[in-house]
Design an enzyme around this catalytic site. Structure first.
Site, mmCIF file in Angstrom:
data_model
loop_
_atom_site.group_PDB
_atom_site.id
_atom_site.type_symbol
_atom_site.label_atom_id
_atom_site.label_comp_id
_atom_site.label_asym_id
_atom_site.label_seq_id
_atom_site.Cartn_x
_atom_site.Cartn_y
_atom_site.Cartn_z
ATOM 1 N N ASN A 103 13.159 0.376 -2.646
ATOM 2 C CA ASN A 103 12.240 1.576 -2.573
ATOM 3 C C ASN A 103 12.617 2.406 -1.475
ATOM 4 O O ASN A 103 13.350 2.321 -0.552
ATOM 5 C CB ASN A 103 10.867 1.012 -2.652
ATOM 6 C CG ASN A 103 10.579 0.329 -1.392
ATOM 7 O OD1 ASN A 103 10.556 0.679 -0.272
ATOM 8 N ND2 ASN A 103 10.391 -1.133 -1.677
ATOM 9 N N PRO A 153 6.606 -13.270 -4.820
ATOM 10 C CA PRO A 153 5.435 -13.937 -4.156
ATOM 11 C C PRO A 153 4.566 -12.733 -3.680
ATOM 12 O O PRO A 153 5.106 -11.665 -2.952
ATOM 13 C CB PRO A 153 5.713 -14.808 -3.237
ATOM 14 C CG PRO A 153 7.367 -14.443 -2.925
ATOM 15 C CD PRO A 153 7.731 -13.855 -4.247
ATOM 16 N N ASP A 154 3.172 -12.810 -3.882
ATOM 17 C CA ASP A 154 2.379 -11.488 -2.969
ATOM 18 C C ASP A 154 1.985 -11.934 -1.727
ATOM 19 O O ASP A 154 1.089 -12.837 -1.578
ATOM 20 C CB ASP A 154 1.247 -11.306 -3.784
ATOM 21 C CG ASP A 154 0.344 -10.002 -3.347
ATOM 22 O OD1 ASP A 154 0.328 -10.012 -2.252
ATOM 23 O OD2 ASP A 154 0.147 -9.264 -4.120
ATOM 24 N N LYS A 163 -6.903 -8.455 -3.505
ATOM 25 C CA LYS A 163 -5.917 -9.207 -2.748
ATOM 26 C C LYS A 163 -6.598 -10.270 -1.893
ATOM 27 O O LYS A 163 -6.013 -11.084 -0.988
ATOM 28 C CB LYS A 163 -5.054 -8.435 -1.617
ATOM 29 C CG LYS A 163 -4.310 -7.227 -2.552
ATOM 30 C CD LYS A 163 -2.736 -7.686 -2.555
ATOM 31 C CE LYS A 163 -2.065 -6.539 -3.331
ATOM 32 N NZ LYS A 163 -0.404 -6.750 -3.057
HETATM 33 N N1 CTP Z 1 2.499 -6.816 -0.463
HETATM 34 C C1 CTP Z 1 2.771 -7.872 -0.264
HETATM 35 N N2 CTP Z 1 3.557 -8.769 -1.107
HETATM 36 C C2 CTP Z 1 4.137 -8.350 -2.184
HETATM 37 C C3 CTP Z 1 3.423 -6.913 -2.613
HETATM 38 C C4 CTP Z 1 2.861 -6.094 -1.632
HETATM 39 O O1 CTP Z 1 2.595 -8.470 0.927
HETATM 40 N N3 CTP Z 1 4.657 -9.013 -3.156
HETATM 41 C C5 CTP Z 1 1.496 -6.096 0.292
HETATM 42 C C6 CTP Z 1 2.060 -4.790 0.951
HETATM 43 O O2 CTP Z 1 2.761 -4.959 2.011
HETATM 44 C C7 CTP Z 1 0.772 -4.034 1.039
HETATM 45 C C8 CTP Z 1 -0.134 -4.541 -0.126
HETATM 46 O O3 CTP Z 1 0.560 -5.619 -0.456
HETATM 47 O O4 CTP Z 1 0.019 -4.321 2.308
HETATM 48 C C9 CTP Z 1 -0.380 -3.469 -1.077
HETATM 49 O O5 CTP Z 1 1.145 -3.363 -1.576
HETATM 50 P P1 CTP Z 1 1.299 -2.416 -3.071
HETATM 51 O O6 CTP Z 1 2.803 -2.287 -3.343
HETATM 52 O O7 CTP Z 1 0.565 -1.137 -2.615
HETATM 53 O O8 CTP Z 1 0.419 -3.008 -3.942
HETATM 54 P P2 CTP Z 1 0.931 -3.972 -5.257
HETATM 55 O O9 CTP Z 1 0.584 -5.442 -5.034
HETATM 56 O O10 CTP Z 1 2.251 -3.648 -5.553
HETATM 57 O O11 CTP Z 1 -0.009 -3.410 -6.189
HETATM 58 P P3 CTP Z 1 0.384 -2.160 -7.156
HETATM 59 O O12 CTP Z 1 1.787 -2.355 -7.846
HETATM 60 O O13 CTP Z 1 -0.757 -2.518 -8.355
HETATM 61 O O14 CTP Z 1 0.177 -0.892 -6.761
#
Ligand code: CTP
Length: 399
Positions: free
Chosen positions: A208, A304-305, A342
């Protein structure tokens, strides 16, 4: 990180004076305001016009300049900065300072100032090693004057030894060190930053547009406040800041593992733009074009989130977990929902739609969302956002 700092920069004579121009450029890049003072010897090597153009400030040259005295007297000038830097400082200038002479604007300012002074000497090796200069330097150190350099190396005069002006990057570091705060001393903070690269095959990946600039500025601001910073970064465009524990990763899975390994921390800030998905099984060899021209289909699986996992830890959760919500529409509404989903304490919402011009730029416009509600920050440089965030973290840890 020199946002909100004013540097009174005295440029002395000497062939190394040209490096002061690069110093001004770097200081301004870091958010500092530079007020330049050029000695008459300095003006033999660099022009007042180039100095003032780079500093975006009038250059002060003369003790008896009536216009300047009417606008800002020399006493006021000596007090207006947070730090006085002399670059380059000649043997003559050190001698004047050591004996308290004040016969031109620069030496008068140095005698009148009540602010810390950092000197970057530059001179011939024999002049630097001369007992008179050694005596002067000792006296100045005793008076609390800070020094950076000189370095050893080849000199403009052809001789070799100690006397070369420190490089602009070293002078900037010395300036930053002179401003180190201790608000976050004893706190361990983890920052994720940059994009992640998710391999498709050995030569291709999904990525990205994150430059890693905001994460790097946050880490720098935390270091500047004395925190122990673990900086877990994907392949970012910008260089990592000095003074952090650097953990370089490529993929989201690696980032998740690195974060797990570095816990526990007091505060965790997730500024990385983590890829939501990865290719289920990256090819081990380069995917070749097929004869029939059918494009390959990629099978994805969710990454993983990291933010959600850390926020929902049952034990050992950081006291403060901060996420970002990079959104292209309904920014605040989406960010409020994202914070709850989250489970983090704060979320910094920002508009990353192309029209906002944030992604890859030097500025950011964020809204801080917590259980207390919304706090809309004005559009600021990424460095200023970082300083503000470090301040808020300090306040939150106190309460
Ligand atoms: N984040 C993370 N791990 C992931 C995805 C996101 O730690 N796999 C964290 C990012 O570092 C940021 C927050 O989650 O602090 C939100 O990231 P964002 O990309 O905006 O959110 P998404 O979880 O991707 O949600 P969406 O796709 O609905 O916007």
């Amino acid at each position: 990180m020199l946002v909100d700092k004013t540097i009174l920069l005295v440029i002395g004579g000497g062939i190394a004076a040209f490096k002061a121009l690069e110093l001004i450029r770097r200081l301004r890049e870091l958010g500092a305001k530079v007020i330049p003072v050029l000695t008459s010897a300095g003006a033999e090597f660099v022009t007042p016009l180039s100095v003032s153009a780079l500093a975006a400030s009038p250059v002060h040259t003369d003790l008896f300049d009536l216009t300047n005295e009417a606008e800002m007297g020399h006493i006021e000038l000596s007090r207006c900065a947070d730090l006085v830097v002399v670059c380059p400082a000649t043997a003559d200038f050190l001698a004047k300072m050591a004996t308290g002479l004040a016969n031109d604007l620069a030496s008068t300012l140095l005698l009148a100032t009540d602010k810390p002074v950092l000197i970057a000497p530059a001179m011939n090796v024999r002049m630097w090693n001369h007992p008179a200069t050694v005596r002067n330097v000792e006296m100045l150190r005793h008076d609390g004057i800070l020094f950076v350099g000189p370095n050893r190396g080849e000199m403009a005069c052809g001789e070799f030894g100690e006397g070369r002006l420190a490089e602009p990057a070293e002078i900037v570091s010395a300036i930053e060190v002179s401003f180190l705060g201790d608000k976050l001393a004893g706190k361990r903070v983890l920052v994720t930053s940059g994009p992640t690269f998710e391999p498709i095959d050995p030569v291709r990946y999904l990525a990205n547009r994150s430059s890693g600039a905001q994460g790097a500025e946050i880490a720098r601001a935390l270091v500047m406040q004395g925190a122990e910073v673990v900086f877990v970064t994907g392949p970012a465009e910008v260089a990592p800041p000095a003074g952090v524990k650097l953990v370089s990763v490529e993929t989201a899975v690696q980032m998740a593992a690195a974060v797990r390994d570095e816990l526990p921390v007091d505060v965790a800030i997730f500024a990385a733009a983590v890829a939501d998905w990865r290719v289920k099984k990256a090819a081990t060899g380069k995917i070749k074009k097929t004869q029939g021209g059918t494009p390959p289909s990629l099978d994805f699986t969710e990454n993983p989130d990291i933010l959600a996992t850390t926020s929902k830890m049952k034990s050992g959760r950081p006291k403060l977990v901060i996420g970002f919500a990079a959104e292209t529409e309904n920014v605040e509404e989406n960010a409020i929902a994202k914070r709850l989903r989250k489970g983090c304490d704060w979320i910094l919402a920002n508009d990353v739609s192309p029209k906002a011009g944030i992604m890859g730029g030097t500025e950011n416009a964020v809204t801080l969302i917590s259980h207390e509600g919304l706090e809309r920050w004005p559009r600021l440089s990424k460095a200023e956002v970082a300083v503000r965030l470090a301040d808020q973290i300090h306040k939150a840890l106190l309460s």
